[in-house]
Design a protein around this motif. Structure first.
Motif, PDB file in Angstrom:
ATOM      1  N   ALA A   1       2.784   6.753   6.255  1.00  0.00           N
ATOM      2  CA  ALA A   1       3.845   5.761   6.423  1.00  0.00           C
ATOM      3  C   ALA A   1       5.194   6.430   6.591  1.00  0.00           C
ATOM      4  O   ALA A   1       5.430   7.550   6.120  1.00  0.00           O
ATOM      5  CB  ALA A   1       3.888   4.832   5.213  1.00  0.00           C
ATOM      6  N   GLU A  23       2.787  -4.910   7.644  1.00  0.00           N
ATOM      7  CA  GLU A  23       3.292  -3.633   8.151  1.00  0.00           C
ATOM      8  C   GLU A  23       4.071  -2.844   7.104  1.00  0.00           C
ATOM      9  O   GLU A  23       4.403  -1.677   7.325  1.00  0.00           O
ATOM     10  CB  GLU A  23       4.190  -3.880   9.370  1.00  0.00           C
ATOM     11  CG  GLU A  23       5.509  -4.588   9.083  1.00  0.00           C
ATOM     12  CD  GLU A  23       5.370  -6.105   9.035  1.00  0.00           C
ATOM     13  OE1 GLU A  23       6.408  -6.786   8.942  1.00  0.00           O
ATOM     14  OE2 GLU A  23       4.218  -6.602   9.096  1.00  0.00           O
ATOM     15  N   ASP A  26       0.810   4.801   1.521  1.00  0.00           N
ATOM     16  CA  ASP A  26       0.135   5.346   2.709  1.00  0.00           C
ATOM     17  C   ASP A  26       0.693   6.732   3.021  1.00  0.00           C
ATOM     18  O   ASP A  26       1.915   6.922   3.127  1.00  0.00           O
ATOM     19  CB  ASP A  26       0.363   4.407   3.891  1.00  0.00           C
ATOM     20  CG  ASP A  26      -0.473   4.770   5.105  1.00  0.00           C
ATOM     21  OD1 ASP A  26      -0.998   5.900   5.149  1.00  0.00           O
ATOM     22  OD2 ASP A  26      -0.587   3.936   6.012  1.00  0.00           O
ATOM     23  N   ARG A  85       4.794  -0.477   4.135  1.00  0.00           N
ATOM     24  CA  ARG A  85       4.083   0.629   3.500  1.00  0.00           C
ATOM     25  C   ARG A  85       5.062   1.474   2.687  1.00  0.00           C
ATOM     26  O   ARG A  85       6.256   1.522   2.961  1.00  0.00           O
ATOM     27  CB  ARG A  85       3.415   1.536   4.552  1.00  0.00           C
ATOM     28  CG  ARG A  85       2.307   0.870   5.356  1.00  0.00           C
ATOM     29  CD  ARG A  85       1.048   0.724   4.521  1.00  0.00           C
ATOM     30  NE  ARG A  85      -0.120   0.332   5.306  1.00  0.00           N
ATOM     31  CZ  ARG A  85      -0.426  -0.921   5.614  1.00  0.00           C
ATOM     32  NH1 ARG A  85       0.390  -1.891   5.219  1.00  0.00           N
ATOM     33  NH2 ARG A  85      -1.508  -1.196   6.310  1.00  0.00           N
ATOM     34  N   GLU A  94       3.497   8.053   0.839  1.00  0.00           N
ATOM     35  CA  GLU A  94       2.891   8.653  -0.350  1.00  0.00           C
ATOM     36  C   GLU A  94       3.749   9.785  -0.916  1.00  0.00           C
ATOM     37  O   GLU A  94       3.896   9.904  -2.138  1.00  0.00           O
ATOM     38  CB  GLU A  94       1.496   9.175   0.005  1.00  0.00           C
ATOM     39  CG  GLU A  94       0.729   9.706  -1.202  1.00  0.00           C
ATOM     40  CD  GLU A  94      -0.682  10.115  -0.828  1.00  0.00           C
ATOM     41  OE1 GLU A  94      -1.561  10.075  -1.716  1.00  0.00           O
ATOM     42  OE2 GLU A  94      -0.910  10.483   0.346  1.00  0.00           O
ATOM     43  N   PRO A 107       0.819  -1.221   0.000  1.00  0.00           N
ATOM     44  CA  PRO A 107       0.000   0.000   0.000  1.00  0.00           C
ATOM     45  C   PRO A 107       0.849   1.266   0.000  1.00  0.00           C
ATOM     46  O   PRO A 107       1.947   1.307   0.562  1.00  0.00           O
ATOM     47  CB  PRO A 107      -0.805  -0.116   1.302  1.00  0.00           C
ATOM     48  CG  PRO A 107      -0.683  -1.547   1.730  1.00  0.00           C
ATOM     49  CD  PRO A 107       0.627  -2.019   1.217  1.00  0.00           C
TER      50      PRO A 107
END
Length: 337
Positions: free
Chosen positions: A206, A248, A203, A250, A253, A201
């Protein structure tokens, strides 16, 4: 369905060398052969390193049941592909293989594959494989000694690109010294790496570093099973990235481009060399898998027939290359109204 390479054995020139032309140099056959080998080898290396390998156009594999005009057969449409060695192979016209004749010609191997001894019936797994070949052509008169035979009066003046289509019991070997490697290691690894990375992902909240992210990829790539320690050396081909990313993990972004650039660099520099598929003895590319329903008929003219289940064509494992133009439009279309 086999096309045999009809050229004499000869030492292969070094593709890393080309002729150093100097004034007064007398050129012979070896010099021209060497120059062609260099240019051809460079083209193959560029195609292989930048584009990869696989079908680039056509070559659809299909099954045609028996009718009044022919028996059950497998057909391959015209098209082109790059082999694992970077050779461009063209199939100019549609090809077909009569399955009943093929079963008869390979009877003992078919029976063994079905678990023999005869009578043997069941589902036979085959692979349709395309490879490169070349043939001698364009005969011309050549000088020579007196009292020659007719076969020595002419010699072929050209080598023509050709192809080789085969039905095999197994797909092309990956050309790597690994215990029981799966077919087309590189193709499988590319698909798994892209799918695994897509599942991480992005995030906004993150954290973490690029180094930690790359270590997580390395650990997952070398991990043959959950909770087991990473294996040394190259990742195991059969379990490479077969497990999902840790929950966990990530990608921040605001640093997604940096993280993804590092991941692709890791693929190019560390992972891809472990999965390069290039075997000079078997430069074939998989077109399709076939599941053939084989029926034993002891009373018929042919002992082995194609049963009522026919043939299932599976092209899921076929490696293919999409035009960069299509990829460009695919990306632009994301922003179209």
């Amino acid at each position: 369905m086999t096309f045999t390479q009809a050229i004499p054995d000869r030492p292969l020139p070094d593709p890393t060398k080309h002729v150093n032309y100097v004034h007064g140099m007398v050129l012979g056959v070896g010099d021209f052969t060497q120059e062609f080998a260099y240019l051809s080898g460079r083209d193959r290396s560029l195609a292989r390193a930048i584009g990869g390998y696989g079908t680039v156009e056509g070559l659809r594999v299909a099954y045609e049941a028996a009718n009044a005009g022919h028996g059950p057969r497998v057909t391959v449409a015209p098209g082109a592909a790059f082999t694992p060695a970077g050779r461009l192979v063209r199939v100019p016209v549609a090809q077909c293989a009569d399955l009943v004749e093929w079963l008869a010609a390979h009877r003992d191997d078919v029976v063994a594959a079905l678990g023999g001894p005869p009578p043997a019936s069941g589902t036979l797994r085959l692979a349709v494989v395309l490879g490169y070949a070349e043939c001698l052509t364009d005969q011309v008169p050549v000088p020579g000694e007196p009292c020659r035979g007719d076969e020595d009066l002419t010699a072929p003046s050209r080598l023509r690109d050709d192809f080789r289509l085969e039905l095999r019991f197994a797909p092309p070997p990956p050309g790597r010294d690994l215990p029981s490697p799966p077919a087309h290691d590189e193709e499988t690894a590319i698909r798994r790496f892209a799918a695994w990375l897509r599942r991480v992902p992005v995030d906004a909240g993150a954290g973490g570093t690029v180094a930690d992210f790359l270590d997580a990829i390395r650990t997952a790539a070398h991990q043959p099973a959950p909770d087991s320690p990473p294996a040394p050396g190259c990742p195991p081909a059969d379990t490479f990235l077969s497990q999902p990313p840790p929950p966990e993990l990530r990608i921040p972004e605001d640093r997604a481009a940096e993280f993804l650039r590092a991941a692709f660099r890791l693929w190019v520099t560390e992972l891809l060399p472990c999965f390069r598929t290039e075997d000079p003895d078997d430069d074939g590319v998989l077109l399709a898998r076939l599941d053939v329903d084989v029926l034993h008929d002891p009373l018929g003219e042919r002992e082995l027939l194609v049963g009522p289940g026919g043939v299932t064509v599976d092209e899921q494992e076929r490696p293919f290359l999409v035009q960069s133009r299509l990829v460009q439009e695919w990306q632009i279309a994301r922003y179209a109204p």
